[in-house]
Write a protein that holds these residues in place. Structure first.
Motif, short mmCIF file in Angstrom:
data_model
loop_
_atom_site.label_atom_id
_atom_site.label_comp_id
_atom_site.label_asym_id
_atom_site.label_seq_id
_atom_site.Cartn_x
_atom_site.Cartn_y
_atom_site.Cartn_z
N LYS A 5 0.66 -1.36 -0.31
CA LYS A 5 -0.31 -0.18 0.14
C LYS A 5 0.95 1.11 -0.19
CE LYS A 5 -0.75 0.71 4.85
NZ LYS A 5 -1.75 0.82 6.02
N ARG A 6 0.51 2.22 -0.52
CA ARG A 6 0.98 3.78 -0.69
C ARG A 6 1.39 3.73 1.14
NH1 ARG A 6 4.12 4.45 -4.41
NH2 ARG A 6 4.19 6.95 -3.72
N CYS A 7 2.07 4.49 1.39
CA CYS A 7 2.61 5.38 2.19
C CYS A 7 3.96 7.13 2.03
CB CYS A 7 3.52 4.99 3.34
SG CYS A 7 4.94 4.29 2.60
N ASP A 8 2.92 7.94 3.16
CA ASP A 8 4.31 8.56 3.17
C ASP A 8 5.94 8.41 3.02
OD1 ASP A 8 2.06 10.77 3.02
OD2 ASP A 8 1.28 10.96 4.33
N VAL A 9 6.19 7.92 3.96
CA VAL A 9 7.45 7.12 4.50
C VAL A 9 7.76 5.60 4.55
CG1 VAL A 9 7.23 8.11 7.10
CG2 VAL A 9 9.39 8.10 5.75
N LEU A 10 8.33 5.45 4.19
CA LEU A 10 8.74 3.67 4.46
C LEU A 10 9.94 4.37 5.87
CD1 LEU A 10 8.95 1.09 4.27
CD2 LEU A 10 10.77 1.53 2.45
N ILE A 11 9.92 4.03 7.01
CA ILE A 11 11.29 3.36 7.66
C ILE A 11 11.51 2.39 7.73
CG2 ILE A 11 11.23 4.28 9.63
CD1 ILE A 11 8.37 5.22 10.26
N VAL A 12 13.22 2.37 7.75
CA VAL A 12 13.98 1.57 8.02
C VAL A 12 15.08 1.48 8.74
CG1 VAL A 12 13.27 0.09 5.97
CG2 VAL A 12 15.00 2.17 5.93
N LEU A 73 8.65 -2.36 -2.54
CA LEU A 73 8.14 -1.81 -0.65
C LEU A 73 8.51 -0.36 -1.59
CD1 LEU A 73 6.42 -1.94 1.68
CD2 LEU A 73 8.74 -2.60 2.57
N ILE A 74 9.64 0.10 -1.59
CA ILE A 74 10.11 1.34 -1.71
C ILE A 74 9.68 1.64 -2.84
CG2 ILE A 74 12.47 2.62 -3.07
CD1 ILE A 74 14.05 1.21 -1.21
N MET A 75 9.28 1.56 -3.58
CA MET A 75 8.31 2.19 -4.51
C MET A 75 7.02 2.82 -4.10
SD MET A 75 10.84 2.22 -6.22
CE MET A 75 10.01 3.40 -7.28
N SER A 76 6.38 2.18 -3.31
CA SER A 76 5.00 2.32 -2.57
C SER A 76 5.38 3.63 -1.81
CB SER A 76 4.34 1.07 -1.97
OG SER A 76 4.99 1.15 -0.90
N ALA A 77 6.16 4.07 -1.72
CA ALA A 77 7.03 5.13 -0.65
C ALA A 77 7.16 6.43 -1.27
CB ALA A 77 7.37 4.53 0.54
N SER A 78 6.77 6.97 -0.93
CA SER A 78 7.05 8.97 -0.88
C SER A 78 8.39 9.30 -1.02
CB SER A 78 6.16 9.60 -1.39
OG SER A 78 4.37 9.24 -1.41
N ALA A 79 8.39 8.28 0.48
CA ALA A 79 10.13 8.94 1.02
C ALA A 79 10.14 8.04 2.07
CB ALA A 79 9.60 10.55 1.48
N ILE A 80 11.60 7.59 2.34
CA ILE A 80 12.77 7.13 2.92
C ILE A 80 13.00 7.44 4.24
CG2 ILE A 80 14.00 4.94 2.56
CD1 ILE A 80 14.06 4.19 0.08
N VAL A 369 7.22 17.90 8.74
CA VAL A 369 6.99 18.09 7.05
C VAL A 369 7.61 18.63 5.87
CG1 VAL A 369 6.57 20.59 7.25
CG2 VAL A 369 5.55 20.29 9.14
N ARG A 370 9.15 18.04 6.41
CA ARG A 370 10.18 17.69 5.29
C ARG A 370 9.51 16.86 4.70
NH1 ARG A 370 14.31 21.47 6.00
NH2 ARG A 370 14.46 22.33 7.73
N GLY A 377 4.16 16.19 -1.28
CA GLY A 377 2.85 16.07 -0.54
C GLY A 377 2.77 17.35 -0.23
N GLY A 378 2.49 18.55 -0.83
CA GLY A 378 2.60 19.82 0.55
C GLY A 378 3.20 19.84 1.47
#
Length: 390
Positions: A5-12, A73-80, A369-370, A377-378
């Motif tokens: 699923k899409r997400c704003d950020v993937l955390i690793v 998974l990475i390509m579903s995230a807007s940021a890492i 915000v960053r 994403g605004g």
């Protein structure tokens, strides 16, 4: 294969559940998070956290079984958001060329030796991490002077000063003493030494720049015992110099005042901290580490070395710790801290400080915000209502 699923950020980068803790803080602000872990990571146990997850669902912790699965998974995230550059390790043998891939914007959280040592190594992993540091949208660094020195050496300008969020529980204080103390020590002041035994005697590689310098603590503690201090020490059997530490203790003739324990997980560390009056961290790095914050979050006095100038970049007031650096200073502080009630009062002040600076998480709003801006994403945040701790 199920599409992520899409997400704003993937955390690793699990780092003692810091991935989940920061996911909780970001989720509260309306940032959708997925936490990725490898099969070698311990399974997440909610009971290991001192707080209840109210905004981030642990169903969004994904165990990655292959490089292909992680790439999807990475390509579903807007940021890492990655701790210590861990994102490259998910690609196995391909890790040296990961930074050439078309990845989403990266925010890297430096954790200590990754920046002060690994990034300066003349090795393949050092070169890879330097590329990631420069490719990152931002690198979050802590109030450690050696991190600042590395930033200067690497000529980085894409860095941020943001205080990390920590899971700080409510502590009940009774008559100046923490109610979290588990055992009666019959008057002895109990020191817990949970950090790596490491002062460069065994691990002497040219890349080493940061040490714990806990040999100074052991020498000072043995001196204090000889001077009549009513103290004992619980010490973890970990770190490259642990064999030398045993030899020092055995040769002192006061080995009966030291209690060796095996390495523990995060839940085990919490239990050990509860048995202590004072928790000992490091005498070289010059900044607060995870162990120190964990102990302060349990209303325990912490003995460590803090560089005041570096600390002032992040904090308006110095953390209330037993601040010392040399063997003589450590000895003097052990001799001065003989009253367990006064030590407990210092622990209470430490808890109040860490709640004010790390639980209220005002800096996380800037990070959120960053992340939104990096993922295009605004910038507006939409805080969530609590899920009640699902």
């Amino acid at each position: 294969m199920i599409k992520p699923k899409r997400c704003d950020v993937l955390i690793v980068g699990s780092l003692i559940n810091n991935d989940v803790i920061i996911a909780e803080a970001l989720s509260k602000l309306g940032i959708s998070c997925i936490v990725a872990r490898t099969t070698s990571c311990p399974k997440f146990e909610s009971a290991s956290l001192p707080i209840v997850l109210k905004f981030f669902s642990q169903t969004d912790i994904v165990t990655v079984k292959s490089t292909c699965e992680f790439a999807r998974l990475i390509m579903s995230a807007s940021a890492i958001l990655t701790f210590g550059g861990t994102v490259t390790s998910f690609f196995g043998r391909l890790y040296p060329i990961v930074t050439f891939f078309p990845l989403p914007p990266i925010l890297n959280v430096a954790t200590g030796a990754d920046l002060s040592e690994m990034a300066l190594e003349n090795t393949l992993r050092g070169w890879t991490y330097r590329r990631l540091l420069r490719k990152a949208q931002w690198n979050v660094i802590a109030a450690h002077p050696m991190m600042f020195d590395a930033v200067v050496s690497l000529r980085l300008n894409n860095f941020l000063f943001i205080r990390h969020p920590y899971a700080i529980a409510d502590i009940e204080i009774r008559d100046g003493c923490s109610a979290k103390k588990d055992t009666d020590t019959a008057g002895s002041v109990v020191y817990l030494h949970p950090s790596n035994l490491d002062w460069g005697a065994t691990d002497t590689g040219g890349h080493r720049r940061t040490f714990k310098r806990n040999d100074l603590f052991l020498k000072a503690f043995i001196r204090a015992l000889a001077a009549g201090a009513d103290v004992r020490c619980i010490i973890l059997d970990r770190g490259p110099d642990r064999t030398i530490a045993r030899q020092m203790i055995n040769a002192s003739g006061r080995a009966d005042r030291f209690e060796w324990r095996n390495r523990v997980d995060s839940a085990g560390l919490v239990r050990l901290i509860r048995q202590a009056d004072v928790v000992v961290d490091q005498f070289d790095v010059g900044g607060l580490g995870g162990i120190a914050i964990e102990a302060m979050g349990q209303a325990k006095a912490v003995m460590t070395f803090i560089d005041e100038q570096a600390c002032s970049i992040y904090y308006d007031d110095m953390p209330p710790v037993i601040n010392c650096k040399t063997e003589d200073q450590i000895f003097e502080q052990i001799m001065l801290h003989s009253d367990r009630n006064k030590i407990a009062a210092l622990g209470q002040r430490a808890w109040e400080w860490v709640v004010s600076n790390h639980r209220k998480q005002s800096d996380v709003r800037e990070l959120a915000v960053r992340i939104k801006l990096a993922g295009r994403g605004g910038w507006r945040l939409t805080p969530l209502a609590s899920n009640g701790g699902r």
